[in-house]
Scaffold this active site. Structure first.
Site, mmCIF file in Angstrom:
data_model
loop_
_atom_site.group_PDB
_atom_site.id
_atom_site.type_symbol
_atom_site.label_atom_id
_atom_site.label_comp_id
_atom_site.label_asym_id
_atom_site.label_seq_id
_atom_site.Cartn_x
_atom_site.Cartn_y
_atom_site.Cartn_z
ATOM 1 N N ASP A 90 0.715 -1.298 0.100
ATOM 2 C CA ASP A 90 -0.091 -0.068 -0.171
ATOM 3 C C ASP A 90 1.032 1.167 -0.136
ATOM 4 O O ASP A 90 1.935 1.604 0.745
ATOM 5 C CB ASP A 90 -0.879 -0.162 1.419
ATOM 6 C CG ASP A 90 -1.878 1.020 1.263
ATOM 7 O OD1 ASP A 90 -1.579 2.243 1.089
ATOM 8 O OD2 ASP A 90 -3.158 0.713 1.195
ATOM 9 N N ILE A 91 0.647 2.235 -0.829
ATOM 10 C CA ILE A 91 1.400 3.397 -0.919
ATOM 11 C C ILE A 91 1.452 4.286 -0.013
ATOM 12 O O ILE A 91 2.664 4.817 0.371
ATOM 13 C CB ILE A 91 0.835 3.869 -2.389
ATOM 14 C CG1 ILE A 91 2.067 5.084 -2.957
ATOM 15 C CG2 ILE A 91 -0.371 4.909 -2.027
ATOM 16 C CD1 ILE A 91 3.275 4.489 -3.548
ATOM 17 N N ASN B 152 -12.503 -2.602 3.540
ATOM 18 C CA ASN B 152 -13.403 -1.744 3.709
ATOM 19 C C ASN B 152 -14.194 -1.870 2.332
ATOM 20 O O ASN B 152 -13.976 -1.826 1.314
ATOM 21 C CB ASN B 152 -12.670 -0.252 3.433
ATOM 22 C CG ASN B 152 -11.830 0.053 4.704
ATOM 23 O OD1 ASN B 152 -12.352 -0.244 5.769
ATOM 24 N ND2 ASN B 152 -10.465 0.414 4.466
ATOM 25 N N GLN C 276 -14.175 2.995 1.730
ATOM 26 C CA GLN C 276 -13.677 2.397 0.435
ATOM 27 C C GLN C 276 -13.177 3.581 -0.297
ATOM 28 O O GLN C 276 -14.235 4.375 -0.824
ATOM 29 C CB GLN C 276 -14.478 1.261 -0.265
ATOM 30 C CG GLN C 276 -13.679 0.661 -1.341
ATOM 31 C CD GLN C 276 -14.655 -0.537 -1.969
ATOM 32 O OE1 GLN C 276 -15.979 -0.517 -1.390
ATOM 33 N NE2 GLN C 276 -14.049 -1.072 -2.639
ATOM 34 N N HIS D 179 -10.171 -5.238 -2.157
ATOM 35 C CA HIS D 179 -8.809 -5.340 -1.519
ATOM 36 C C HIS D 179 -8.843 -5.810 0.069
ATOM 37 O O HIS D 179 -9.875 -5.385 0.561
ATOM 38 C CB HIS D 179 -8.045 -4.041 -2.035
ATOM 39 C CG HIS D 179 -8.565 -3.104 -1.448
ATOM 40 N ND1 HIS D 179 -9.375 -2.201 -2.335
ATOM 41 C CD2 HIS D 179 -8.411 -2.135 -0.688
ATOM 42 C CE1 HIS D 179 -9.917 -1.145 -1.745
ATOM 43 N NE2 HIS D 179 -9.183 -1.060 -0.469
ATOM 44 N N HIS E 48 -6.623 -5.357 3.100
ATOM 45 C CA HIS E 48 -5.325 -4.717 3.803
ATOM 46 C C HIS E 48 -4.760 -5.726 4.836
ATOM 47 O O HIS E 48 -5.628 -6.154 5.641
ATOM 48 C CB HIS E 48 -6.002 -3.553 4.537
ATOM 49 C CG HIS E 48 -6.138 -2.450 3.803
ATOM 50 N ND1 HIS E 48 -5.500 -1.175 3.592
ATOM 51 C CD2 HIS E 48 -7.530 -2.069 3.179
ATOM 52 C CE1 HIS E 48 -6.465 -0.305 2.653
ATOM 53 N NE2 HIS E 48 -7.580 -0.906 2.576
HETATM 54 P P1 AMP Z 1 -9.429 1.511 0.790
HETATM 55 O O1 AMP Z 1 -9.753 3.137 1.632
HETATM 56 O O2 AMP Z 1 -9.787 0.207 1.576
HETATM 57 O O3 AMP Z 1 -10.193 1.777 -0.394
HETATM 58 O O4 AMP Z 1 -7.932 1.574 0.512
HETATM 59 C C1 AMP Z 1 -7.296 2.041 -0.747
HETATM 60 C C2 AMP Z 1 -6.195 1.736 -0.553
HETATM 61 O O5 AMP Z 1 -5.502 1.909 -1.767
HETATM 62 C C3 AMP Z 1 -5.196 2.895 0.355
HETATM 63 O O6 AMP Z 1 -4.805 2.526 1.427
HETATM 64 C C4 AMP Z 1 -4.417 3.647 -0.663
HETATM 65 O O7 AMP Z 1 -3.356 3.979 -0.033
HETATM 66 C C5 AMP Z 1 -4.107 2.452 -1.769
HETATM 67 N N1 AMP Z 1 -3.478 2.754 -2.894
HETATM 68 C C6 AMP Z 1 -4.067 3.616 -3.774
HETATM 69 N N2 AMP Z 1 -3.492 3.715 -4.944
HETATM 70 C C7 AMP Z 1 -2.510 3.138 -4.791
HETATM 71 C C8 AMP Z 1 -1.251 2.699 -5.513
HETATM 72 N N3 AMP Z 1 -1.231 3.187 -6.956
HETATM 73 N N4 AMP Z 1 -0.430 1.887 -5.212
HETATM 74 C C9 AMP Z 1 -0.764 1.132 -4.021
HETATM 75 N N5 AMP Z 1 -1.460 1.612 -2.994
HETATM 76 C C10 AMP Z 1 -2.599 2.462 -3.641
#
Ligand code: AMP
Ligand code: ZN
Length: 137
Positions: free
Chosen positions: A29-30, A85, A91, A97, A99
């Site tokens: 996760d970024i 989420n 979300q 996805h 986590h």
């Molecule tokens: P959610 O809030 O559960 O939908 O989490 C989405 C997650 O995706 C967040 O924690 C972001 O940091 C992660 N995310 C979004 N874009 C990227 C990306 N390009 N590479 C890695 N993680 C990402």
């Protein structure tokens, strides 16, 4: 399709990939909420948990312990959260996805639930149980 995680799967945008099998892929996760914070996704584009078919759910979740054990081995965390989420405002990316969040002493994450046991009567427990069982039938 305008989906950031499908673009990662296609290699259109880069990611720090850590695991891949026939049906799933995992990458960092970024935001790195904690060291090793990883996302596991199905290769099939599915919006969120409500849209998961049985096969995709099974192949997605079979990879959870694999990645969890790797994170435990790599970083020796005190614990690990598995979080998913669904829907706004939780979300932000609409490709389902999981986590995996390794936990460390004083990592600043607040993820514990609040204990409402003393506020919930036996009748309320039974009502809640009924509501869920009815929804499942
Ligand atoms: P959610 O809030 O559960 O939908 O989490 C989405 C997650 O995706 C967040 O924690 C972001 O940091 C992660 N995310 C979004 N874009 C990227 C990306 N390009 N590479 C890695 N993680 C990402
Ligand atoms: Zn997608």
């Amino acid at each position: 399709m305008d989906c950031i995680f499908c673009k990662i799967l296609d290699g259109e945008i880069p990611a720090y990939k850590v695991y891949e099998d026939e049906h799933t892929m995992a990458f960092l996760d970024i935001t790195q909420g904690t060291k090793g914070h990883t996302l596991l996704i199905p290769k099939k584009h599915v919006k969120n948990v409500y849209d998961l078919d049985d096969d995709t759910a099974a192949t997605l979740f079979q990879a959870v312990p694999k990645v969890a054990k790797a994170l435990k081995k790599a970083f020796n965390p005190i614990g690990l959260n598995v979080i998913n989420n669904n829907d706004q405002p939780l979300q932000s990316v609409y490709h389902v996805h999981i986590h995996l969040v390794p936990r460390y002493d004083n990592d600043g994450m607040v993820l514990s639930t609040i204990n409402h046991q003393d506020d919930v009567s036996k009748e309320t427990f039974l009502e809640i149980q009924d509501a869920i069982k009815n929804a499942l039938s």
